[in-house]
Design a protein around this motif. Structure first.
Motif, short mmCIF file in Angstrom:
data_model
loop_
_atom_site.label_atom_id
_atom_site.label_comp_id
_atom_site.label_asym_id
_atom_site.label_seq_id
_atom_site.Cartn_x
_atom_site.Cartn_y
_atom_site.Cartn_z
N ALA A 25 32.78 41.26 34.08
CA ALA A 25 32.43 39.99 33.45
C ALA A 25 31.54 40.18 32.23
CB ALA A 25 31.71 39.09 34.46
N THR A 31 32.92 41.47 20.79
CA THR A 31 33.05 42.52 21.77
C THR A 31 31.77 43.34 21.83
OG1 THR A 31 34.03 43.96 20.11
CG2 THR A 31 35.53 42.72 21.53
N PHE A 42 30.74 34.74 24.63
CA PHE A 42 32.16 34.56 24.96
C PHE A 42 32.99 34.50 23.69
CE2 PHE A 42 35.52 33.50 27.80
CZ PHE A 42 36.35 32.68 27.10
N ALA A 62 28.49 40.62 32.22
CA ALA A 62 27.47 39.61 32.51
C ALA A 62 26.17 39.87 31.76
CB ALA A 62 27.20 39.57 34.02
N LEU A 107 32.89 34.26 36.68
CA LEU A 107 31.83 34.35 35.67
C LEU A 107 32.36 34.06 34.27
CD1 LEU A 107 29.71 37.42 36.84
CD2 LEU A 107 28.93 35.05 36.62
N TRP A 108 33.53 34.57 33.96
CA TRP A 108 34.14 34.28 32.65
C TRP A 108 34.40 32.79 32.48
CZ3 TRP A 108 34.12 37.01 28.45
CH2 TRP A 108 34.09 38.41 28.51
N LEU A 109 34.90 32.14 33.56
CA LEU A 109 35.15 30.70 33.49
C LEU A 109 33.84 29.93 33.30
CD1 LEU A 109 37.85 30.30 36.29
CD2 LEU A 109 38.19 30.13 33.81
N ARG A 168 31.15 30.97 31.81
CA ARG A 168 30.69 31.16 30.44
C ARG A 168 31.55 30.36 29.46
NH1 ARG A 168 30.45 37.52 29.90
NH2 ARG A 168 29.70 37.03 27.80
N ALA A 169 32.85 30.30 29.74
CA ALA A 169 33.74 29.51 28.89
C ALA A 169 33.37 28.03 28.93
CB ALA A 169 35.18 29.71 29.31
N TYR A 183 23.08 34.38 35.33
CA TYR A 183 24.37 35.04 35.49
C TYR A 183 24.35 36.07 36.62
CZ TYR A 183 26.35 32.82 31.38
OH TYR A 183 26.84 31.90 30.49
N ALA A 195 34.33 38.22 38.86
CA ALA A 195 34.27 38.39 37.41
C ALA A 195 35.02 37.28 36.69
CB ALA A 195 34.86 39.75 37.02
N LEU A 196 36.18 36.90 37.21
CA LEU A 196 36.93 35.79 36.63
C LEU A 196 36.12 34.49 36.71
CD1 LEU A 196 40.52 36.52 38.01
CD2 LEU A 196 39.73 36.79 35.65
#
Length: 197
Positions: free
Chosen positions: A135, A74, A69, A137, A189-191, A193-194, A143, A186-187
């Motif tokens: 995401a 990238t 993250f 992932a 999953l990002w949360l 990981r954050a 995940y 996907a959002l």
């Protein structure tokens, strides 16, 4: 000649039967994801598992640190370009699933006369793949499982505007709600990981 036993060649085939369109087999094959949609048990879930499997196969072997993250990390920066190539491949697959999904669903709806046939599961495959791809992932069980659960929850729950997307015309309505559910997943999953999960 016995008129009771000899068929009348002029009446053998009715005009309606002669003009009946043939089933668009390729469209049905795609829409049902090679027949998975005909499963009597949880066809949508099976369609989602196909999307997960495609993502896992394409992404397998990418170092998890390449998807750490953070804006600086990238895809491709930490994996010598390999993660970038996989991301491009996933983008192409996501676009292809969306395009052929809309096409196939349109054909099936037109032929069957059913607005949203339950045996059409290409939408679940497309939405699940999109969720994991957006995401970025990592390919590990944690995940993948979380992405699968989140997508199924949003696909079934249908928060705004997922349900509203179903009102779109034919194949677009079938596919679009799953794309939006995929974005929500996907959002999520990002949360996760954050939060360091």
């Amino acid at each position: 000649m016995n008129p009771r036993t000899e068929p009348n060649p002029d009446a053998a085939i009715s005009p309606a039967a002669a003009q009946a369109p043939a089933q668009p087999r390729l469209a049905y094959l795609i829409a049902t994801v090679l027949g998975i949609g005909y499963s009597p048990q949880a066809p949508g879930t099976l369609g989602s598992l196909v999307g997960l499997a495609i993502y896992a196969v394409v992404s397998f072997g990418i170092p998890i640190k390449a998807f750490a993250f953070g804006v600086a990390n990238t895809p491709g920066v930490l994996a010598g370009g390999r993660a970038l190539r996989v991301s491009i491949t996933c983008a192409v697959i996501a676009a292809a699933l969306a395009f052929i999904g809309v096409w196939a669903a349109n054909r099936v709806v037109a032929f069957s006369g059913i607005k949203d046939p339950q045996f059409v599961v290409i939408d679940e495959t497309s939405g699940q793949f999109l969720a994991l791809f957006l995401a970025l992932a990592p390919v590990n069980w944690k995940y993948l499982l979380l992405g699968f659960i989140l997508f199924r929850v949003f696909d079934i729950w249908k928060p705004f505007p997922v349900r509203q997307a179903e009102s779109l015309r034919a194949g677009w309505g079938i596919m679009a709600d799953d794309w939006i559910a995929g974005i929500y997943a996907a959002l999520g999953l990002w949360l996760a990981r954050a939060a360091g999960l």
